[in-house]
Write an enzyme that holds these catalytic residues in place. Structure first.
Site, mmCIF file in Angstrom:
data_model
loop_
_atom_site.group_PDB
_atom_site.id
_atom_site.type_symbol
_atom_site.label_atom_id
_atom_site.label_comp_id
_atom_site.label_asym_id
_atom_site.label_seq_id
_atom_site.Cartn_x
_atom_site.Cartn_y
_atom_site.Cartn_z
ATOM 1 N N GLU A 181 48.677 38.300 40.543
ATOM 2 C CA GLU A 181 47.644 37.709 41.269
ATOM 3 C C GLU A 181 48.278 36.479 42.211
ATOM 4 O OE1 GLU A 181 44.341 37.903 42.499
ATOM 5 O OE2 GLU A 181 44.856 36.307 43.420
ATOM 6 N N ARG A 230 28.732 36.730 42.318
ATOM 7 C CA ARG A 230 30.130 37.255 42.324
ATOM 8 C C ARG A 230 30.904 36.678 41.233
ATOM 9 N NH1 ARG A 230 32.158 40.068 46.302
ATOM 10 N NH2 ARG A 230 34.116 39.937 46.076
ATOM 11 N N TYR A 262 17.867 37.890 46.630
ATOM 12 C CA TYR A 262 17.785 38.280 45.344
ATOM 13 C C TYR A 262 17.948 37.146 44.520
ATOM 14 C CZ TYR A 262 22.388 39.831 46.077
ATOM 15 O OH TYR A 262 23.660 39.973 46.461
ATOM 16 N N ASP A 289 39.214 47.512 48.274
ATOM 17 C CA ASP A 289 39.184 47.156 49.847
ATOM 18 C C ASP A 289 40.395 47.388 50.541
ATOM 19 O OD1 ASP A 289 36.661 46.517 49.805
ATOM 20 O OD2 ASP A 289 36.892 44.411 50.409
#
Ligand SMILES: Cc1cc2nc3c(=O)[nH]c(=O)nc-3n(C[C@H](O)[C@H](O)[C@H](O)COP(=O)(O)OP(=O)(O)OC[C@H]3O[C@@H](n4cnc5c(N)ncnc54)[C@H](O)[C@@H]3O)c2cc1C
Length: 416
Positions: free
Chosen positions: A56, A130, A239, A316
């Site tokens: 990462e 998220r 939401y 993605d």
């Protein structure tokens, strides 16, 4: 289009890493990127007994962003990865999807979610922050001995030979493994180096996101439902998340601002100035948001190839989609399950396992990308076309409207 030319051993540091490791079978699968897709891939591999090494770029797992919707095709995977229980206290499970005309506030349709969705698909429709989804995945990764993680590693070089892959960062630190999965996001360096140099194109729209404490809001916004407000060339979705304590809101608007930053702060007056005239309750909700972050939305046609020998893209990096179907992260979860299944089924032939993964995923992600584009166009209709859309929404039985998405939410890894 042919793949960019690449001497598989031209990158010295990455090639040296291969030279140091001669056992391709027991080496880990290298995963570039510890986002939702990279972590899910590491977990899916571990559940099949395959070790991995997540590389990462950032110094720690930290996931920006606001709300994320996770359809049953995603929650089913979270359950299989052993992550759902840790996430459950933080999610919302809305009972309905309310579609409203943004200007008048009139409800056009009220489609079932909640129990209807869970019974129909055998898995719930969740909404979450998220950060909570990413943290649940990261927690599972931390307690999994088959997964190693290196932070501050920005994959910059790749080499491959004899069934091994080597990667290096700009300082010369290098790692090797039996395969490399590029899960490095929409701006993927690996895609640019190995598959397609084209950069994502700005769509002319941005998504501004905010999270608001629900206790501060009028009762109308404390309901357990997802609401979408439709305008000509704009829409708003909100939401409840974090176990009902906060409301996640996203406003999608036409914009000139082009940036790869997905979390750029934006002053509230920008939203107010650029929003079309809207119903009073929505106007009040927008004014209640304490801060906003803007993400310029980009598109990129899926590259013709996403595998090259022992290297493949995922999430993605392989197929960025516009967020009008709330399925980008879920597609990364689905990819993770399929790539792990294929690698487990053909451990002795990684290249053909990855080819088979890409072949299985391409029709599915292409269909989702098309549906997402179509949804965006339908949301943003104006004039007579918008009136026709509203008529259909008002007069179609809500369960029939929702059943049109069975192909999406009913997906399971064994169908792939
Ligand atoms: C406004 C908005 C709302 C959305 N809502 C939803 C939703 O409701 N539901 C849904 O399913 N999806 C949603 N999405 C889409 C979703 O956010 C993405 O599809 C998802 O994050 C993709 O995950 P990923 O792991 O492929 O990439 P990312 O999450 O981008 O992760 C990539 C990771 O790779 C790392 N990295 C990058 N380059 C390198 C490198 N060279 N070396 C090492 N590491 C690197 C990055 O630091 C990052 O950690 C939304 C998107 C937007 C814009």
């Amino acid at each position: 289009m042919s793949l960019p030319l690449l001497d598989p051993l031209a990158n010295e540091n990455a090639a040296a890493a291969i030279g140091r490791c001669r056992d391709s079978k027991s080496g880990p699968v290298l995963i570039a990127g510890g986002g939702i897709g990279g972590l899910a891939a590491a977990l899916a591999l571990a559940r099949r007994g395959i070790p991995s090494h997540v590389l990462e770029r950032r110094g720690a797992f930290s996931e920006d962003g606001a709300g994320i919707q996770i359809g049953p095709n995603g929650t089913r995977i979270l359950r299989e990865l052993g992550v759902a229980e840790a996430l459950r206290p933080h999610v919302g499970e809305p009972e309905a999807l309310s579609v409203r005309d943004g200007r008048s506030g009139i409800e056009l349709a009220r489609m079932p979610l909640g129990r209807w969705m869970a019974e129909r698909h055998g898995a719930p429709y969740w909404v979450a922050h998220r950060r909570d989804l990413h943290e649940a995945l990261a927690q599972a990764v931390r307690s999994e001995p088959l997964i190693a993680v290196s932070f501050d590693f920005d994959v910059s070089e790749v080499a491959y030979a004899d069934g091994l892959v080597g990667v290096a960062d700009a300082t010369g630190v290098a790692w090797s493994g039996r395969a490399l999965i590029g899960a490095d996001g929409v701006w993927s360096k690996l895609r640019g180096m190995l598959f397609d140099p084209a950069k994502p194109q700005f769509s002319g729209k941005s998504a501004a996101r905010s999270v608001i404490p629900i206790a501060d809001l009028p009762a109308d916004f404390q309901r357990n439902e997802t609401t979408i407000w439709l305008f000509a060339d704009a829409h708003v979705v909100h939401y409840p998340i974090c176990g009902g304590r906060e409301l996640a809101m996203v406003v999608v608007l036409g914009d000139q601002h082009q940036s790869s930053d997905w979390s750029a702060p934006v002053p509230p007056f920008w939203i107010q100035q650029n929003m079309p005239q809207c119903a009073a309750p929505l106007q009040a909700l927008i004014l209640a948001a304490p801060s906003w972050k803007r993400w310029a939305l980009h598109t990129l046609p899926t590259p013709q190839e996403w595998t090259r020998g022992p290297i493949a893209l995922l999430g993605d990096a392989a197929h960025p989609v516009l967020p009008f179907f709330a399925q980008g992260a879920v597609m990364a979860l689905e990819d993770a399950m399929v790539v792990a299944d294929r690698l487990a089924a053909r451990p002795e032939d990684v290249a053909s396992a990855l080819l088979s993964y890409a072949g299985l995923r391409r029709p599915r992600v292409s269909a989702v990308a098309r549906a997402s584009q179509r949804n965006g166009s339908i949301y943003h209709l104006s004039g007579a076309a918008a009136r026709a859309r509203n008529f259909v929404l008002r007069h179609t039985p809500p369960q029939r409207l929702m059943a049109r998405y069975d192909w999406l939410y009913g997906w399971t890894a064994d169908q792939a």
